[in-house]
Design a protein around this motif. Structure first.
Motif, PDB file in Angstrom:
ATOM      1  N   TRP A  16       0.816  -1.212   0.000  1.00 54.99           N
ATOM      2  CA  TRP A  16       0.000   0.000   0.000  1.00 54.99           C
ATOM      3  C   TRP A  16       0.847   1.258   0.000  1.00 54.99           C
ATOM      4  O   TRP A  16       1.782   1.409   0.809  1.00 54.99           O
ATOM      5  N   ASN A  17       0.525   2.178  -0.907  1.00 58.65           N
ATOM      6  CA  ASN A  17       1.111   3.518  -0.930  1.00 58.65           C
ATOM      7  C   ASN A  17       0.313   4.403   0.031  1.00 58.65           C
ATOM      8  O   ASN A  17      -0.858   4.695  -0.219  1.00 58.65           O
ATOM      9  N   ILE A  18       0.956   4.816   1.090  1.00 61.27           N
ATOM     10  CA  ILE A  18       0.273   5.514   2.179  1.00 61.27           C
ATOM     11  C   ILE A  18       0.836   6.921   2.318  1.00 61.27           C
ATOM     12  O   ILE A  18       2.043   7.101   2.502  1.00 61.27           O
ATOM     13  N   LEU A  19      -0.030   7.921   2.256  1.00 64.04           N
ATOM     14  CA  LEU A  19       0.381   9.297   2.547  1.00 64.04           C
ATOM     15  C   LEU A  19       0.157   9.642   4.016  1.00 64.04           C
ATOM     16  O   LEU A  19       0.707  10.619   4.518  1.00 64.04           O
ATOM     17  N   GLY A  20      -0.655   8.861   4.675  1.00 61.68           N
ATOM     18  CA  GLY A  20      -0.936   9.054   6.091  1.00 61.68           C
ATOM     19  C   GLY A  20      -1.956   8.024   6.526  1.00 61.68           C
ATOM     20  O   GLY A  20      -2.634   7.405   5.700  1.00 61.68           O
ATOM     21  N   SER A  21      -2.037   7.816   7.818  1.00 57.29           N
ATOM     22  CA  SER A  21      -2.985   6.848   8.366  1.00 57.29           C
ATOM     23  C   SER A  21      -3.407   7.314   9.753  1.00 57.29           C
ATOM     24  O   SER A  21      -3.024   8.406  10.190  1.00 57.29           O
ATOM     25  N   HIS A  22      -4.155   6.472  10.441  1.00 54.23           N
ATOM     26  CA  HIS A  22      -4.577   6.802  11.803  1.00 54.23           C
ATOM     27  C   HIS A  22      -3.399   6.843  12.768  1.00 54.23           C
ATOM     28  O   HIS A  22      -3.547   7.282  13.909  1.00 54.23           O
TER      29      HIS A  22
END
Length: 611
Positions: free
Chosen positions: A436-442
């Motif tokens: 997964w390409n993640i720019l931000g999460s919880h």
């Protein structure tokens, strides 16, 4: 700096004959070199049972833009590593997954083929939308539910507390539930997502629910099992998938297994108790006792076989799992059962559902955990999030770093290319496609807070959808929600304050998702870097169905001229050097001038896509 003259190979269909080889197969592989590069020989170096062997390549095609070399790799082991030796008159270079090296380098960055089954197609072709249930949306039924004793109730638009010394950080309850999410699936569709991933839904004495009290039912505060069924059914009716979130590393200290273990029940061996009554935990948090996966009874109850928790919820209707703290699961001191747990979870999941997906959370180097028949992919913080953050971070951001004790550094485009190359070489093409390409999460700051502007965030979103990997959008990013750290990023969705939404950014996410769905290259194509300088990145996603050129700028810059024939060739069935050029699908239109594709100058951050 142009990068088009560099030799290139990757794991995509243009360069590898099959993505699903069998043991004993001979797999054709191709290398592209520039006509001006005086390469005289290319050899494949692979291994047979860890002993190096060499196999020749020959020229199979030559034109004004490229020389194509081809050879065969014998697949003699389930994980088959290979690289290329390039001989020029006076030099020997190595071509690996991390690029070209003029000196000997370890095998860590070798290309690889694997005989293990790939993940499901939907897991690499889709767009993931992450929801933190308590903060996404309330249904009408939420008003009728009593507040549990542990919780601090809050009105929907109240500020979140994110001070680690204030218990309200994990006790604030805003009342979001699963029916609230189901009621807003049209919004998820607008974003362009088709995989709904929620953080845990099991009962727990916190708003995040990573400290489960049981795995046997859905939290009544979220609407219980019935609400979960409604969400899954509504998603499946749209042709979407739903992922659960499972803490294989630990339970909560109120979990029924742990309570029985403390009362000398048969579950006592499922945890790591010390002689003084203390126990091993996740990172020193007493509320999260660590599980011992060496115990057969635990595996049978939790991860292994048809009666396990993993199997039960797939039978219930889930399409797969995101595994929390996957990197620490099964590991404690000298004990390392991580690969075994990963294989068991995947085997159980795919036994219940042929196309099940299992993604492991990992916020640093996941490369040692991904090869084989365990996790299909990871949450790729290290290989995607960190390089993109570091290129686009605002010098004045209030965002706190995630996984680092110092502020987020600001790096050049060339540094970012080097970083991504090394991570891609380390992780391998197969694993990248499902990661997964993640720019931000919880768990992290919001991308809007990191970049400091909508324009910069839209560049980040472009990279999220255009680089190899699966975009995972944390609910609220698409409308510009902010947050300086994980807990602060768990702000409620402002459904009744539409005037606060960044509509331009929402439109950008929707357009990017549509383009990714339209172009095979953006989902399954290789990655060839075209240009990098301080403030500009350009790269090609290559696939036999057609190439896509991506240009990202973090600041104003002059026009960029690129040799058209090296970008879009006849083999990609798009254009040749005499054509009018590719269509600009997003951003400022490009033009053709004297066999060059001209990307216009920009007066600020910009993202464009041409196919």
């Amino acid at each position: 700096m142009s990068l088009l003259d560099q030799p290139h190979h990757d794991g995509s269909p243009l360069y590898v004959g099959t993505e699903t080889p069998l043991l004993g197969d001979m797999v054709s592989v191709r290398v592209r070199t520039h006509p001006s590069d005086p390469v005289e020989e290319i050899w494949i170096r692979t291994t047979k049972d860890a002993e190096p062997t060499f196999h020749p390549c020959t020229i199979v095609e030559r034109n004004e833009s490229a020389i194509w070399w081809e050879g065969e790799v014998p697949v003699l082991n389930p994980e088959c590593h290979y690289r290329f030796l390039l001989r020029r008159r006076d030099t020997h270079d190595w071509l690996t997954g991390a690029g070209v090296f003029d000196h000997d380098v370890p095998d860590a960055f070798d290309f690889r083929l694997t005989t293990h089954e790939p993940g499901p197609d939907w897991g690499r072709d889709g767009v993931v939308y992450q929801v933190f249930p308590d903060r996404f949306a309330r249904s009408k039924a939420a008003d009728e539910r009593p507040t549990p004793d542990w919780a601090v109730p809050e009105p929907w638009d109240a500020p979140v507390v994110f001070d680690g010394t204030d218990s309200r950080t994990w006790l604030q309850l805003f009342g979001g539930d699963l029916d609230g999410l189901t009621d807003h699936l049209d919004h998820v569709a607008t974003v362009g997502a088709d995989i709904v991933y929620t953080t845990p839904v099991f009962p727990a004495e916190s708003n995040h629910r990573y400290n489960a009290s049981t795995f046997d039912e859905v939290d009544p505060l979220l609407g219980g099992d019935a609400a979960y069924t409604r969400l899954i059914d509504a998603s499946h009716k749209r042709g979407w998938k739903v992922l659960g979130d499972l803490t294989t590393n630990h339970t909560g200290d109120t979990h029924e297994w742990f309570l029985r273990a403390r009362s000398t029940g048969p579950e006592k061996d499922w945890f790591f108790f010390h002689d003084d009554g203390t126990y091993e935990t996740w990172m020193g948090h007493d509320s999260l006792p660590k599980l011992d996966h060496s115990q057969p009874a635990l595996r049978s109850a939790f991860t292994e076989g048809g009666d396990s928790v993993v199997a039960h919820w797939l039978d219930f209707g889930l399409d797969g799992w995101r595994i929390d703290v996957a990197n620490m699961t099964g590991r404690l001191g000298a004990t390392d059962l991580n690969h075994g747990v990963a294989r068991t979870v995947r085997a159980t999941a795919t036994d219940r559902r042929d196309d099940a997906l299992v993604i492991g959370e990992h916020n640093h180097d996941a490369s040692v955990d991904l090869p084989g028949d365990g996790w299909h992919g990871s949450m790729n913080y290290a290989g995607f999030s960190w390089p993109v953050w570091e290129w686009l971070v605002s010098p004045t951001t209030a965002a706190r770093p995630f996984g680092m004790p110092v502020p987020i550094p600001r790096r050049s485009g060339t540094q970012v290319v080097n970083s991504i190359r090394q991570w891609h070489g380390r992780l391998g093409f197969r694993n990248l496609q499902w990661s997964w390409n993640i720019l931000g999460s919880h768990d992290s700051a919001r991308i809007r807070t990191i970049t400091g502007s909508g324009a910069q965030q839209r560049v980040a979103a472009g990279l999220q959808f255009a680089l190899p990997g699966v975009p995972m959008v944390f609910a609220g990013d698409e409308i510009g929600l902010e947050g300086t750290m994980g807990e602060d990023s768990r702000r409620t969705m402002p459904w009744d304050r539409r005037d606060t939404w960044d509509e331009e950014t929402l439109d950008q996410y929707a357009a990017l998702a549509a383009l990714r769905r339209e172009h095979t290259a953006l989902r399954r194509g290789g990655l060839r870097w075209v240009h990098a300088d301080e403030d500009t990145l350009a790269f090609l996603r290559e696939h036999p169905d057609g190439n896509v050129l991506v240009v990202a700028r973090r600041a104003a810059g002059p026009e960029l001229r690129l040799p058209l024939a090296q970008l879009f060739t006849e083999s990609s069935a798009q254009v040749d050097a005499s054509a009018t050029g590719p269509r600009t699908r997003l951003g400022a239109a490009a033009r053709v001038d004297s066999n060059e594709l001209v990307i216009p100058a920009s007066d600020g951050p910009a993202f464009s896509l041409h196919a």
